[in-house]
Motif scaffolding. Structure first.
Motif, mmCIF file in Angstrom:
data_model
loop_
_atom_site.group_PDB
_atom_site.id
_atom_site.type_symbol
_atom_site.label_atom_id
_atom_site.label_comp_id
_atom_site.label_asym_id
_atom_site.label_seq_id
_atom_site.Cartn_x
_atom_site.Cartn_y
_atom_site.Cartn_z
ATOM 1 N N GLU A 1 29.203 31.490 43.518
ATOM 2 C CA GLU A 1 28.891 33.071 43.371
ATOM 3 C C GLU A 1 29.472 34.086 42.525
ATOM 4 O OE1 GLU A 1 27.733 34.197 47.247
ATOM 5 O OE2 GLU A 1 26.157 31.847 46.840
ATOM 6 N N PHE A 2 31.382 34.220 42.646
ATOM 7 C CA PHE A 2 31.954 35.159 41.797
ATOM 8 C C PHE A 2 31.563 35.371 40.911
ATOM 9 C CE2 PHE A 2 35.387 36.456 40.476
ATOM 10 C CZ PHE A 2 35.758 37.323 40.596
ATOM 11 N N ALA A 3 31.548 34.278 39.951
ATOM 12 C CA ALA A 3 31.608 33.775 38.402
ATOM 13 C C ALA A 3 30.035 34.832 38.181
ATOM 14 C CB ALA A 3 31.771 32.876 37.862
ATOM 15 N N ILE B 1 33.759 41.351 29.791
ATOM 16 C CA ILE B 1 33.091 39.774 30.707
ATOM 17 C C ILE B 1 33.034 39.537 32.307
ATOM 18 C CG2 ILE B 1 34.063 38.679 28.860
ATOM 19 C CD1 ILE B 1 36.197 37.666 29.395
ATOM 20 N N CYS B 2 34.134 40.967 32.764
ATOM 21 C CA CYS B 2 34.692 39.950 34.205
ATOM 22 C C CYS B 2 34.438 42.860 34.450
ATOM 23 C CB CYS B 2 36.148 39.974 34.495
ATOM 24 S SG CYS B 2 36.678 40.552 36.195
ATOM 25 N N SER B 3 33.798 42.159 35.630
ATOM 26 C CA SER B 3 33.752 43.690 36.336
ATOM 27 C C SER B 3 35.094 44.224 37.104
ATOM 28 C CB SER B 3 32.228 44.122 37.146
ATOM 29 O OG SER B 3 32.501 43.355 37.994
ATOM 30 N N PRO C 1 44.348 44.070 40.264
ATOM 31 C CA PRO C 1 42.775 44.517 39.526
ATOM 32 C C PRO C 1 42.102 43.663 39.988
ATOM 33 C CG PRO C 1 43.960 43.207 38.123
ATOM 34 C CD PRO C 1 45.168 43.369 38.913
ATOM 35 N N CYS C 2 42.375 42.448 40.860
ATOM 36 C CA CYS C 2 41.231 41.736 41.371
ATOM 37 C C CYS C 2 41.595 40.795 42.590
ATOM 38 C CB CYS C 2 40.636 40.962 40.272
ATOM 39 S SG CYS C 2 41.748 39.321 39.395
ATOM 40 N N CYS C 3 41.039 40.284 42.590
ATOM 41 C CA CYS C 3 41.291 39.652 44.250
ATOM 42 C C CYS C 3 41.847 37.766 43.412
ATOM 43 C CB CYS C 3 40.060 38.693 45.041
ATOM 44 S SG CYS C 3 38.502 37.480 44.065
ATOM 45 N N ARG D 1 37.525 38.999 26.066
ATOM 46 C CA ARG D 1 38.617 38.385 25.830
ATOM 47 C C ARG D 1 39.199 38.487 27.800
ATOM 48 N NH1 ARG D 1 40.277 41.243 21.735
ATOM 49 N NH2 ARG D 1 41.808 42.712 22.883
ATOM 50 N N LEU D 2 40.165 37.928 28.038
ATOM 51 C CA LEU D 2 40.225 37.400 29.132
ATOM 52 C C LEU D 2 42.063 38.470 28.667
ATOM 53 C CD1 LEU D 2 39.891 33.976 30.184
ATOM 54 C CD2 LEU D 2 38.960 35.779 31.337
ATOM 55 N N GLY D 3 42.452 39.389 29.127
ATOM 56 C CA GLY D 3 43.703 39.898 29.386
ATOM 57 C C GLY D 3 45.119 39.077 29.778
ATOM 58 N N TYR E 1 47.063 38.896 32.013
ATOM 59 C CA TYR E 1 47.144 39.043 33.489
ATOM 60 C C TYR E 1 46.590 37.466 34.073
ATOM 61 C CZ TYR E 1 47.076 40.436 38.552
ATOM 62 O OH TYR E 1 47.247 40.616 39.512
ATOM 63 N N CYS E 2 44.959 37.828 33.063
ATOM 64 C CA CYS E 2 44.101 36.931 33.538
ATOM 65 C C CYS E 2 44.820 35.146 33.365
ATOM 66 C CB CYS E 2 43.086 36.999 33.376
ATOM 67 S SG CYS E 2 42.121 38.539 33.346
ATOM 68 N N ASP E 3 45.785 35.175 31.971
ATOM 69 C CA ASP E 3 46.117 34.051 32.431
ATOM 70 C C ASP E 3 46.973 33.629 33.422
ATOM 71 O OD1 ASP E 3 44.764 34.207 29.631
ATOM 72 O OD2 ASP E 3 47.045 35.035 27.819
ATOM 73 N N ARG E 4 47.442 34.346 34.009
ATOM 74 C CA ARG E 4 48.152 33.902 35.123
ATOM 75 C C ARG E 4 48.091 33.719 36.927
ATOM 76 N NH1 ARG E 4 51.410 37.926 32.647
ATOM 77 N NH2 ARG E 4 50.750 39.429 34.259
ATOM 78 N N ALA E 5 45.988 33.797 36.182
ATOM 79 C CA ALA E 5 45.303 33.790 37.377
ATOM 80 C C ALA E 5 44.048 32.417 37.081
ATOM 81 C CB ALA E 5 44.531 35.439 37.499
ATOM 82 N N GLN E 6 45.004 31.166 37.231
ATOM 83 C CA GLN E 6 44.387 30.388 36.775
ATOM 84 C C GLN E 6 43.137 30.022 37.854
ATOM 85 O OE1 GLN E 6 43.860 28.318 34.326
ATOM 86 N NE2 GLN E 6 45.635 30.191 33.429
ATOM 87 N N GLY E 7 43.202 30.659 38.844
ATOM 88 C CA GLY E 7 42.716 29.977 40.258
ATOM 89 C C GLY E 7 40.732 30.431 40.007
ATOM 90 N N CYS E 8 40.635 31.932 39.308
ATOM 91 C CA CYS E 8 39.663 32.258 38.493
ATOM 92 C C CYS E 8 38.663 31.930 38.538
ATOM 93 C CB CYS E 8 40.183 33.851 38.368
ATOM 94 S SG CYS E 8 39.117 34.477 37.675
ATOM 95 N N PRO E 9 37.213 32.306 38.688
ATOM 96 C CA PRO E 9 36.414 31.250 38.335
ATOM 97 C C PRO E 9 35.871 32.190 36.826
ATOM 98 C CG PRO E 9 35.912 31.591 40.916
ATOM 99 C CD PRO E 9 37.005 32.807 40.409
HETATM 100 S S1 SF4 Z 1 41.891 37.111 37.149
HETATM 101 FE FE1 SF4 Z 1 39.117 36.403 36.798
HETATM 102 S S2 SF4 Z 1 38.232 38.384 38.751
HETATM 103 FE FE2 SF4 Z 1 41.081 39.148 37.507
HETATM 104 S S3 SF4 Z 1 40.513 40.327 35.793
HETATM 105 FE FE3 SF4 Z 1 40.689 38.325 35.261
HETATM 106 S S4 SF4 Z 1 38.551 37.382 34.820
HETATM 107 FE FE4 SF4 Z 1 38.790 39.661 35.500
#
Ligand code: SF4
Length: 497
Positions: free
Chosen positions: A388-390, A402-404, A419-421, A462-464, A466-474
């Motif tokens: 559901e998150f994605a 691509i992410c709100s 910026p996110c959970c 594209r992912l930022g 920060y996202c590259d270090r958040a491997q748990g993000c759906p």
């Molecule tokens: S890590 Fe995931 S939830 Fe967080 S900003 Fe990047 S795409 Fe969005």
């Protein structure tokens, strides 16, 4: 309630009652009308909880000889309208909706209609809706700097936990969180109030503490503040602290209590937490029963982190929770990259291996389907968090970012501004925030360079970093599965701040 006003002969343009996941609602026709209660006077208002299935929709309102025009968000929202001297109000929906395989002429979905006489309530709802419209437009445009305030606020009101104070749950990154929290402010009611429009304009407030909110002396005051003007407040508890005194503070409030359980038996619960499983079930049963006299509020959701060692307990857990009377079971998963100091340990005589407990996407997919099927069989609402998150926050493939999350949600946590959970590092530390000018300093942080760069990347498909270090993000996982050549289209109307 809608059925107290929209079922009368004087109301027109409604189809029959239906039900979605959140409860009963009625479709309107493209034109519909409501009769105001008898003896109208100046300063009367009507509040509608409604949903538009379409983006860019609007509502024309005719009341007491005056005509006004209101823009609508896509999805569910609360609108509050002034009806001075009107005995009836007529509505015309800008974009009629044609559902597949449905011959009806449809307008909006309406769940609730309430008439009131409170100008302050009207004003705060009007301001929240106007901010939400601006925020939605800024997201759709991929704006890097925002004039709006995010529509969702995440806070942390507690730093202590009755379980962790003895021995943290096996999968809790307790020690990491406590290190991150060092030097952060205490989220007192005054501090929350000083957040200004971050608090005032949020449509929903969630607590994300590594702690137990009901333990805090200010719990009742924060519940009152966070649920002001009918706003939803969500928090997570281990359920052991939901004593009668704390439950009383929640009754009748538009709150949503999430209780983490993760086991169907006392022995299973002891493997991960402690010996108080029966207390959790007792408190849940009491809350579910007590709220019946308070319009069914608060909502009670329980969560179950699916791991290798408990995936066989899903059916029993659903049956038990049906019997307890909760509203929904949320199935969650362990985050692969979590910041545990100890990944293998012996807990109450049982060997726990974090990495071995994690299930990969191929394993989770059939488990999610089985959870949904078991939910149906047990007449229990089920949600699969990893899907559901994605779906809710991820790519819509319509040219929006691509992410709100960095637009729509403010994570003002004691671990820092995130910026996110899925973030594990603070984007902006509290040391950079001027607490004497909290609202403006937080808004500057929300528009600071790292946030601007993240929004730029996301709005360009594209992912930022920060996202590259958040491997748990759906969303990160979803993007990783795409062919290397595939990118999302850039945002519509590439208008920048
Ligand atoms: S890590 Fe995931 S939830 Fe967080 S900003 Fe990047 S795409 Fe969005």
């Amino acid at each position: 309630m809608l059925n107290s006003v929209a079922g009368r002969d004087s109301d027109a343009g409604f189809w029959e009652w239906e039900r979605d996941r959140e409860g009963p609602f009625r479709w309107t026709r493209p034109r519909f009308a409501l009769a105001a209660p008898a003896a109208p006077g100046p300063g009367r208002f009507v509040c509608l909880e409604l949903a538009s299935p379409l983006q860019g929709n609007s509502l024309t309102v005719q009341a007491g000889g005056k005509r006004s025009h209101l823009h609508l968000l896509q999805g569910w929202q609360v609108v509050d309208l002034r009806l001075t001297d009107a005995t009836s109000v007529e509505f015309e929906v800008g974009l009629a909706f044609q559902a597949p395989d449905d011959t009806r002429a449809l307008g909006l979905m309406i769940r609730e209609v309430t008439f009131h006489d409170d100008p302050e309530l009207h004003e705060i709802r009007r301001r929240r809706h106007a901010n939400a419209l601006l925020n939605s437009a800024e997201f759709a445009e991929g704006r890097e700097q925002l004039a709006s305030f995010p529509t969702h606020l995440r806070i942390t009101m507690s730093k202590r936990c009755n379980i962790a104070n003895e021995k943290p749950c096996v999968y809790c990154s307790w020690d990491w969180a406590k290190r991150m929290e060092r030097g952060s402010p205490t989220f007192t009611p005054k501090f929350l109030s000083d957040m200004g429009q971050f608090m005032d304009l949020a449509l929903a407030v969630n607590d994300c503490s590594y702690g137990e909110p009901p333990l805090e002396a200010s719990f009742g005051e924060v519940v009152n503040m966070a649920t002001q003007a009918g706003r939803t407040f969500e928090f997570t508890s281990n359920g052991q602290t939901l004593s009668k005194k704390k439950r009383d503070l929640l009754l009748g409030r538009p709150a949503r209590v999430h209780v983490s359980v993760d086991a169907a038996t006392a022995a299973g619960y002891n493997r991960y937490r402690d010996h108080r499983f029966e207390l959790v079930v007792k408190n849940l049963r009491a809350l579910c029963s007590e709220r019946a006299a308070f319009g069914g509020l608060p909502e009670v959701f329980v969560s179950f982190i699916v791991m290798r060692s408990n995936r066989g307990e899903i059916s029993d857990f659903l049956r038990l929770m049906k019997d307890v009377g909760v509203d929904r079971v949320t199935f969650r998963t362990l985050y692969v990259e979590d910041r545990l100091d100890t990944r293998r340990l012996v807990h109450h005589g049982w060997q726990f291996d974090y990495d071995a407990e994690c299930l990969d996407a191929d394993e989770l997919s059939p488990i999610g389907e089985a959870c949904l099927a078991e939910g149906l069989a047990n007449d229990m609402a089920v949600s699969i968090e990893w899907d559901e998150f994605a779906r809710n926050s991820g790519p819509a493939h319509d040219g929006t970012p691509i992410c709100s999350e960095p637009w729509k949600t403010a994570y003002l946590l004691d671990r820092g501004i995130m910026p996110c959970c899925y973030g594990r590092e603070a984007m902006i530390p509290w040391q950079d925030i001027d607490e004497s000018q909290l609202e403006s300093s937080l808004h500057a942080a929300f528009n600071s360079q790292p946030m601007v760069e993240l929004r730029r990347d996301l709005s360009q498909g594209r992912l930022g970093k920060y996202c590259d270090r958040a491997q748990g993000c759906p969303i990160v996982k979803q993007m990783a599965k795409r062919p290397a050549t595939q990118t999302s289209p850039p945002s519509r109307n590439r208008r920048r701040a």
